[in-house]
Design an enzyme around this catalytic site. Sequence first.
Site, short mmCIF file in Angstrom:
data_model
loop_
_atom_site.label_atom_id
_atom_site.label_comp_id
_atom_site.label_asym_id
_atom_site.label_seq_id
_atom_site.Cartn_x
_atom_site.Cartn_y
_atom_site.Cartn_z
N ASP A 277 0.88 -1.17 0.00
CA ASP A 277 0.00 0.00 0.00
C ASP A 277 0.93 1.23 0.00
O ASP A 277 2.12 1.11 0.31
CB ASP A 277 -0.86 -0.05 1.26
N ARG B 101 -12.00 8.03 -2.63
CA ARG B 101 -12.41 9.43 -2.42
C ARG B 101 -13.92 9.59 -2.21
O ARG B 101 -14.37 10.19 -1.23
CB ARG B 101 -11.95 10.28 -3.60
N SER C 297 -5.53 5.40 -4.31
CA SER C 297 -5.42 6.84 -4.60
C SER C 297 -5.17 7.11 -6.08
O SER C 297 -4.25 6.56 -6.68
CB SER C 297 -4.28 7.45 -3.78
N ASP D 174 -1.53 -0.42 6.10
CA ASP D 174 -1.70 0.26 7.39
C ASP D 174 -3.17 0.42 7.79
O ASP D 174 -3.45 0.82 8.92
CB ASP D 174 -1.08 1.66 7.37
N ILE E 118 -9.99 3.95 2.12
CA ILE E 118 -11.31 4.08 1.46
C ILE E 118 -11.18 5.12 0.35
O ILE E 118 -10.59 6.18 0.56
CB ILE E 118 -12.38 4.52 2.49
N ASP F 162 -0.20 5.07 0.90
CA ASP F 162 -0.49 6.04 1.95
C ASP F 162 -0.40 5.40 3.34
O ASP F 162 -1.14 4.47 3.63
CB ASP F 162 -1.90 6.62 1.77
N ASN G 33 -4.00 9.71 -7.04
CA ASN G 33 -2.79 10.54 -7.05
C ASN G 33 -1.52 9.71 -6.83
O ASN G 33 -0.44 10.28 -6.65
CB ASN G 33 -2.89 11.61 -5.96
P1 B16 Z 1 -7.34 10.00 -3.73
P2 B16 Z 1 -4.10 3.93 -0.10
C1 B16 Z 1 -5.99 5.81 -0.08
O1 B16 Z 1 -4.76 5.35 -0.45
C2 B16 Z 1 -5.98 6.61 1.19
O2 B16 Z 1 -5.65 5.78 2.29
C3 B16 Z 1 -7.36 7.19 1.44
O3 B16 Z 1 -7.35 7.97 2.61
C4 B16 Z 1 -7.77 8.04 0.24
O4 B16 Z 1 -9.10 8.55 0.40
C5 B16 Z 1 -7.70 7.20 -1.02
O5 B16 Z 1 -6.39 6.68 -1.17
C6 B16 Z 1 -8.09 7.95 -2.29
O6 B16 Z 1 -7.13 8.90 -2.58
O7 B16 Z 1 -8.38 10.95 -3.25
O8 B16 Z 1 -5.95 10.61 -3.86
O9 B16 Z 1 -7.75 9.26 -4.99
O10 B16 Z 1 -4.08 3.82 1.39
O11 B16 Z 1 -4.92 2.87 -0.78
O12 B16 Z 1 -2.73 4.09 -0.70
MG MG Z 2 -2.82 3.18 3.48
#
Ligand code: B16
Ligand code: MG
Length: 217
Positions: free
Chosen positions: A14, A54, A121, A175, A52, A16, A123
């Site tokens: 993962d 967006r 994400s 995490d 989770i 984030d 991003n």
């Molecule tokens: P974005 P992961 C997740 O990333 C984040 O934990 C979560 O808090 C966030 O809402 C989600 O990505 C979407 O991100 O808005 O940038 O598309 O933990 O799967 O790396």
């Molecule tokens: Mg994470």
Amino acid sequence: MNTPHEKYDAVIFDLDGVITDTARYHYLAWMRLASTQGVHFDEEFNEQLKGIDRMGSLERILMAATRQYSLAEKLALAEEKNAQYVALIANMTPDDLLPGAVRALDSCRAAGMKVGLASVSKNAFTVLDKLGIADKFDYVVDAAKLARGKPDPEIFLNAASVLDVAPSRCLGVEDAVAGVASIKAAGMTAVGIGDPAVLAQADFVIPALTRFDLNDY
Ligand code: B16
Ligand code: MG
């Protein structure tokens, strides 16, 4: 030639909260959005949003609001949160890698294992570029192509399939509670990063990647 690992052929990380602390930036951006909608938001609420996607995160926040929102309003709010998040990650550099992250990624490569990234994400590619570690992965899932976010197993199954490794031969590193659930639903072994009481479904839990050791799993 590397000696193959006895149990695993791939490790899927993962992003984030595991490789970098963007979880903090998501928290700040959601906090700001929640306050504009009169919703109380704190660390505990944020914990439920980790992993989770967006729109799913926004839905959970708006459930605590006093009124209903149209789809157009929700899309505008999601865009607003993302603009705030993008501004927060704009100045990220390799200094934002969490301790032990590069060593952990390199140890998997050195052991002859495939390395994947499973972040929901949209991003994630930007963040990897800013951290300077895009070349350390054999495959990065494109979150924009997923139908379902964590805790659904789709994201980890997609990574295993493209890496051409059976899920039972994959180790997932996460995490978030939803992320660990996704790994387990995919039929993989889960290494949790954080508190064992929170990540109760994980097969192993370590406090940070500084303690990541392939010999332990
Ligand atoms: P974005 P992961 C997740 O990333 C984040 O934990 C979560 O808090 C966030 O809402 C989600 O990505 C979407 O991100 O808005 O940038 O598309 O933990 O799967 O790396
Ligand atoms: Mg994470």
